[in-house]
Structures are given as structure tokens and as C-alpha cells.
Enzyme design. Structure first.
Site, short mmCIF file in Angstrom:
data_model
loop_
_atom_site.label_atom_id
_atom_site.label_comp_id
_atom_site.label_asym_id
_atom_site.label_seq_id
_atom_site.Cartn_x
_atom_site.Cartn_y
_atom_site.Cartn_z
N GLN A 1 53.37 138.10 86.60
CA GLN A 1 54.34 138.54 85.59
C GLN A 1 54.62 140.02 85.79
O GLN A 1 53.71 140.82 85.99
CB GLN A 1 53.80 138.28 84.18
CG GLN A 1 54.72 138.67 83.05
CD GLN A 1 54.46 140.08 82.51
OE1 GLN A 1 53.39 140.65 82.72
NE2 GLN A 1 55.43 140.64 81.83
N SER A 2 55.92 140.38 85.80
CA SER A 2 56.35 141.77 85.93
C SER A 2 55.82 142.35 87.25
O SER A 2 56.18 141.87 88.31
CB SER A 2 55.89 142.58 84.72
OG SER A 2 56.51 143.84 84.70
N ALA A 3 54.97 143.38 87.20
CA ALA A 3 54.41 143.91 88.45
C ALA A 3 53.65 142.83 89.22
O ALA A 3 53.62 142.83 90.45
CB ALA A 3 53.49 145.08 88.14
N ASN B 1 57.51 135.52 87.34
CA ASN B 1 58.04 135.70 85.99
C ASN B 1 58.36 137.18 85.77
O ASN B 1 57.47 138.01 85.71
CB ASN B 1 57.02 135.19 84.98
CG ASN B 1 57.40 135.46 83.54
OD1 ASN B 1 56.54 135.61 82.70
ND2 ASN B 1 58.68 135.51 83.23
N ALA C 1 54.54 139.68 89.28
CA ALA C 1 55.55 138.85 89.92
C ALA C 1 56.08 139.53 91.19
O ALA C 1 56.26 138.88 92.23
CB ALA C 1 56.69 138.56 88.96
#
Length: 371
Positions: A212-214, A238, A216
């Protein structure tokens, strides 16, 4: 083989004789169908002379008590108000910090932990987010225990990796492939899971990389760095891909040098500079970065991934079009109001125009293009 015994009415302790060693985990009363193995070290402690070196695989242990999380990697939270430090602190780590932080945690359905070779469930290897500045396996909102409890059909593993100046130092005294150490930590953790997860009831041939975020962006980065050796069968990204511009560009390694000189280093030898910095206490490094950020004086000390030609490239779009990636089945997505968390904070509501621009340009467009 496993052995199970009762310690109290609140907890059952479960020992797995794994290929890494005898690992003691637990089953809590609140989630009676999940065996938890927390804080298992996958690398040697990156401290002292090992600070800012590539992670070194941890040798197998005779026995390890995995009944509590290991410390999170050093990071700092103070700064201007934001959604994360004002409204949803449950996205922040929930434990002490130490440079000896390269550990992973495993959540397994109890039946698989008791008879691992008879189950071999699919495995999700989770890479936490936090802009490469914060995060870790103890973030309350990302604890997968309830998910594994309700599913009973999969295993989740969460990996700690070095952050901020400890994980992404971009020091001139380092070889280029060691300037984004956090990515190397993630890969070594993934290799540990691939090698040992069968002992916990997981199938190493059915592993999914999920971030997720970093996290991802990290999953996507690994797809390009290891196109022929992904170790996983699927990917889930994500709120992040490899495409958006990096927030940090420091080709001359000036940020690391600024910290060193501010703490008293004199001279121009990058190797001596690195050795000087290895002698500085963890807390002093973090405290200086925090105080400098509060001063709002230049330069902005943002220690995050940089293009190094080894873990990160400057031509991801061209590489994607040329097929230079792992070509695995992937889910790529973002959320409708992604920019709300990154727009200037306002407790009465963010500026919708700014937030929508961030959502569209930094998340939605890159996700659609990469998909």
C-alpha cells in the site's frame, strides 16, 4: 512438527520446528483460530559497522521467542498537522524503535500451524506504506489477525524495512546499489519467506506481493528489478506504482553530507564521512532531521528512494512497454479520495480542488497507465 501447550486461560503457546529453527508463537483468546509468530529476525542487526550496508541474512536459530513484535525501524512523526498525526493515529506504529528492526511477522490459521505440511496455504507478503519515512508491522489498522481469523484460507506475512536516512541514505561513500537499502531489506525478507514459509503451513509457490502506498511502489519496483526471479506468483498494488515522479532527487548526495557537516564532520572524503556518520547515535540523527524540518530552513531533508540504476530506474514507462518486468498477474488500484490525506491539512475539510488534483495526477493516472 509442532507442539502445543497451555500457559494461561488467555493465551496458548505454539512451537513450530521450522527450517529456520524452533519458533515459539501464540494463539490469543480474542482470535482463537490464528497462530501468531511475531518479530522473527530475517537479517543481522544493521548497527555499528553494518549500518548502511546491504542486509546480511540471519543465520538459523536454535530457538526464538516470537510472542511479541520486534521494534520498528527508526522514524519520526512530529511535524505540521496532518490527517495521520491528527485524525487517524492508528496508521502509526505502536511500539518502540531500534535499528535492530529487520524482522517479519506471520499470521497463520491454527489448523495450518498445527499441521503445516498437510495444508500449504497461499501466502500474502505485505509491504507497509508510509512514504518510505514511517510505518512498520505494528500499525494497528494493518494488523491482519481478524482477516486470517475470518478467512482461514491464507497466511499473511508483514516485513519491516529500514526507513528515512537509515534505509535511503544516498551517501556518496556507498556503492550505488546500497543507496536504497530499504528495497534490499524487502527483498531479503521475501527470500526468507520463500525459503521457510512451508514450515508454517504456507505454499512458497503461491505467494502474492501486496503493498500500500510506498509499499505498492515497492512491489512494482521489485517487478522491474527482478523480472526473472520474482519469487511471487501475483502482485497487488494499492495506491502506488513505480511511475509517479520521485519526491527526492539528490544526484550529488548533498543531503547526507549536510547532516554530517551539521553534526561536526570536517573534510571531503565520502568514506570518512560515512564512518563518521556510523558513529552518531540513532536518536541524534533523527533529532537533527526533526529539528531541521521544524526550522523550515533549506535544504529539505527528505531521505527517500533515489534513482540508482539498480533498484530504481528513470525509465519505468519505457521498460514497461519493452516488457522488462516480471509479467505477473496483478491488481492495481487506488481510492476515490486519495488526495485528501496529502493535501494541506484543514480540520474542517481539505481543499477539494487540491485534493482531487493529487488523486487524479499522482495516483489515478499512473495506476491506469501502469495497468
Amino acid at each position: 512438527m509442532t507442539r502445543l501447550y497451555n500457559s494461561s486461560s488467555e493465551v496458548e503457546y505454539l512451537t513450530v520446528n521450522s527450517t529456520f529453527g524452533s519458533i515459539n508463537g501464540f494463539i490469543s483468546k480474542d482470535h482463537p483460530n490464528v497462530a501468531q509468530f511475531l518479530g522473527i529476525p530475517f537479517a543481522e542487526a544493521p548497527v555499528g559497522s553494518k549500518r548502511w550496508l546491504s542486509p546480511i541474512p540471519r543465520t538459523p536459530v536454535e530457538h526464538f521467542d516470537a510472542t511479541k513484535f520486534g521494534p520498528s525501524c527508526p522514524q519520526w512523526f512530529d511535524g505540521p498537522p496532518s490527517i495521520y498525526n491528527s485524525d487517524v493515529p492508528e496508521f502509526r506504529i505502536n511500539d518502540p524503535m531500534s535499528e535492530d528492526c529487520l524482522s517479519l511477522s506471520i499470521w497463520v490459521p491454527k489448523k495450518a500451524a498445527r499441521a503445516p505440511l498437510e495444508n500449504q496455504l497461499p501466502v500474502i507478503v505485505w509491504i507497509t506504506g508510509g512514504a518510505f519515512l514511517v510505518g512498520g508491522t505494528t500499525v494497528p489498522y494493518q494488523n491482519p489477525t481478524p482477516w486470517v481469523e475470518s478467512s482461514q484460507r491464507h497466511i499473511v506475512v508483514s516485513i519491516n524495512y529500514r526507513l528515512t536516512i537509515f534505509g535511503f541514505p544516498n551517501a556518496a561513500g556507498l556503492a550505488p546499489h546500497e543507496r536504497n537499502l530499504g528495497f534490499l531489506d524487502q527483498r531479503l525478507g521475501l527470500e526468507w519467506v520463500h525459503k521457510h514459509i512451508a514450515s508454517f503451513g504456507g505454499d512458497p509457490l503461491r505467494m502474492t506481493h501486496f503493498g500500500q502506498s510506498a509499499g505498492a511502489r515497492s512491489v512494482d519496483v521489485h517487478s522491474f528489478q527482478y523480472p526473472d526471479r520474482p519469487l511471487v506468483r501475483n502482485q497487488i498494488m494499492n495506491s502506488g506504482t513505480a511511475l509517479p515522479p520521485l519526491p527526492t532527487s539528490d544526484p550529488e548526495c548533498k543531503l547526507f553530507t549536510f547532516v554530517a557537516e551539521s553534526l561536526g564532520f570536517k573534510g571531503a572524503d565520502p568514506v570518512a564521512e560515512l564512518e563518521f556518520m556510523r558513529q552518531q547515535p540513532t536518536e541524534e540523527l533523527l533529532d537533527f532531521i526533526k529539528k531541521h524540518a521544524a526550522s523550515k530552513k533549506p535544504p529539505v531533508l527528505s531521505f527517500r528512494p533515489v534513482v540508482d540504476g539498480y533498484t530504481l530506474f528513470d525509465d519505468f514507462e519505457e521498460r514497461a512497454k519493452a516488457g522488462k518486468f516480471s509479467k505477473l498477474p496483478a491488481i492495481i488500484g487506488t481510492v476515490g479520495d486519495e488526495g485528501n490525506a496529502l493535501a494541506p491539512y484543514n480540520p474542517n475539510g481539505v481543499d477539494e480542488l487540491i485534493a482531487e488534483g493529487i488523486t487524479r495526477n499522482y495516483f489515478l493516472k499512473p495506476a491506469a497507465k501502469m495497468a
